[in-house]
Design a protein around this motif. Structure first.
Motif, PDB file in Angstrom:
ATOM      1  N   ALA A 291       0.860  -1.187   0.000  1.00 49.15           N
ATOM      2  CA  ALA A 291       0.000   0.000   0.000  1.00 49.15           C
ATOM      3  C   ALA A 291       0.893   1.231   0.000  1.00 49.15           C
ATOM      4  O   ALA A 291       1.969   1.240   0.624  1.00 49.15           O
ATOM      5  CB  ALA A 291      -0.921   0.015   1.212  1.00 49.15           C
ATOM      6  N   TYR A 292       0.460   2.263  -0.701  1.00 50.10           N
ATOM      7  CA  TYR A 292       1.142   3.568  -0.734  1.00 50.10           C
ATOM      8  C   TYR A 292       2.604   3.443  -1.171  1.00 50.10           C
ATOM      9  O   TYR A 292       3.480   4.186  -0.718  1.00 50.10           O
ATOM     10  CB  TYR A 292       1.068   4.254   0.631  1.00 50.10           C
ATOM     11  N   GLY A 293       2.880   2.462  -2.043  1.00 45.82           N
ATOM     12  CA  GLY A 293       4.230   2.278  -2.540  1.00 45.82           C
ATOM     13  C   GLY A 293       5.149   1.554  -1.584  1.00 45.82           C
ATOM     14  O   GLY A 293       6.372   1.524  -1.812  1.00 45.82           O
ATOM     15  N   GLN A 294       4.606   0.952  -0.531  1.00 44.31           N
ATOM     16  CA  GLN A 294       5.413   0.250   0.479  1.00 44.31           C
ATOM     17  C   GLN A 294       4.808  -1.120   0.769  1.00 44.31           C
ATOM     18  O   GLN A 294       3.637  -1.380   0.480  1.00 44.31           O
ATOM     19  CB  GLN A 294       5.465   1.069   1.779  1.00 44.31           C
ATOM     20  N   ASP A 295       5.615  -1.994   1.359  1.00 45.15           N
ATOM     21  CA  ASP A 295       5.128  -3.285   1.858  1.00 45.15           C
ATOM     22  C   ASP A 295       4.803  -3.092   3.335  1.00 45.15           C
ATOM     23  O   ASP A 295       5.705  -2.968   4.166  1.00 45.15           O
ATOM     24  CB  ASP A 295       6.194  -4.364   1.677  1.00 45.15           C
ATOM     25  N   LEU A 296       3.508  -3.058   3.682  1.00 43.79           N
ATOM     26  CA  LEU A 296       3.086  -2.667   5.016  1.00 43.79           C
ATOM     27  C   LEU A 296       2.301  -3.768   5.712  1.00 43.79           C
ATOM     28  O   LEU A 296       1.651  -4.603   5.067  1.00 43.79           O
ATOM     29  CB  LEU A 296       2.204  -1.409   4.947  1.00 43.79           C
TER      30      LEU A 296
END
Length: 314
Positions: A291-296
């Motif tokens: 999500a949002y360009g990250q692995d969260l």
């Protein structure tokens, strides 16, 4: 120190002294000079009598100049000087009734002048102005100014500010891309278009009259409220702002009749997670996905709404 800084301070000093009329013959169109007005203020706000030496030290004023001012006050029936009961070498000064009346009149004139000065200034700019003045006093006074935390409802321009600050903060601290800011914008737009003020609310946190954080309470279902868009600017952290916002949100949801409150966050937001835990929230579920360009790691938290569950203490 640079030449530009010195020039800027001198320029501001010229601007401000001209603005408040320091160079006029009478302060606030009164018979008193600036120095006399300040001495009168100190006497009016002191105990019944004040040691003259202490007054001179407090104002950092020449002893002879102060003596002439006090002599004028005595001649005009505004004050009287007396020998100290404990040390005959020292003098004490006290205002007479006419002196207190003169001080009250000068104070009223000053209030009117400032009121007129700010009458065309917006509330937002008034808060900015007060904050800037506090900063000047803190830096040049050599002591940290007391920091005042205030929670208030949303006002004009706040919704756009919430979106902008979220975008800047999370991009800078966590590298989240603009899809996060777009998500915040959708939440804010939905709230603005259709929120029920009886069961939904939002707050802006201010420190020294400057906005530093936000939180929203929205309806998830008839019995469940959802906490959204908590954030605190970095410079305001450590002041208890986040806990104040969460506690206020929980109180509102309880008063609105919800039986449970939920929230959605991510494991990287460690400071926020500690605030939620102190406020009685517990982790309900979590999952990892991009999500949002990250692995969260996405987390869902919840807590019952009951007056028997204490809120956090800061």
């Amino acid at each position: 120190m640079t030449i530009d800084t010195v020039a800027a301070v001198r320029q501001f000093s010229r601007f401000y002294t001209n603005l408040i009329g320091v160079l006029r013959a009478g302060l606030r169109d009164s018979p008193f000079s600036l120095a006399e007005g300040r001495v009168l203020f100190e006497l009016a706000n002191a105990p019944a009598t004040l040691d003259v030496a202490d007054l001179r030290q407090r104002l950092d004023i020449d002893a002879g100049y102060l003596s002439r001012i006090l002599g004028r006050f005595e001649a005009d029936g505004l004050a009287v000087r007396e020998r100290s009961d404990t040390d005959a070498r020292r003098q004490r000064i006290r205002l007479l009734e006419a002196g207190r009346a003169a001080a009250a009149d000068l104070g009223a004139r000053s209030d009117t002048q400032v009121h007129d000065l700010l009458s065309t200034v917006s509330e937002t700019d008034q808060r900015r102005l007060a904050g800037a003045m506090g900063t000047i006093e803190s830096i040049l006074g050599g002591a940290p100014a007391p920091r005042t935390v205030v929670l208030r409802p949303l006002g004009p321009g706040d919704l756009g500010w919430v979106v902008q600050r979220h975008g800047v903060l999370y991009a800078g601290e966590y590298g989240w891309d603009d899809t996060f800011e777009a998500m915040v914008a959708r939440i804010v737009a939905d709230y603005a278009e259709s929120h029920d003020p009886r069961r939904e609310h939002a707050w802006i946190a201010e420190v020294d009259d400057v906005p530093v954080g936000s939180i929203f309470c929205v309806r998830e279902s008839a019995e469940t409220a959802k906490l959204r868009l908590l954030f605190v600017d970095r410079e305001a952290r450590g002041l208890g702002v986040g806990s104040r916002l969460v506690d206020e949100c929980v109180r509102f949801a309880t008063r609105a009749g919800y039986r449970e409150m939920v929230l959605f966050t991510h494991d990287v937001l460690a400071d926020a997670r500690r605030i939620y835990q102190r406020a009685g929230f517990v982790l309900d579920s979590e999952e990892r996905k991009p999500a949002y360009g990250q692995d969260l790691v996405h987390q869902h938290w919840k807590r019952p709404l009951s007056t028997s569950t204490p809120l956090s203490t800061v």
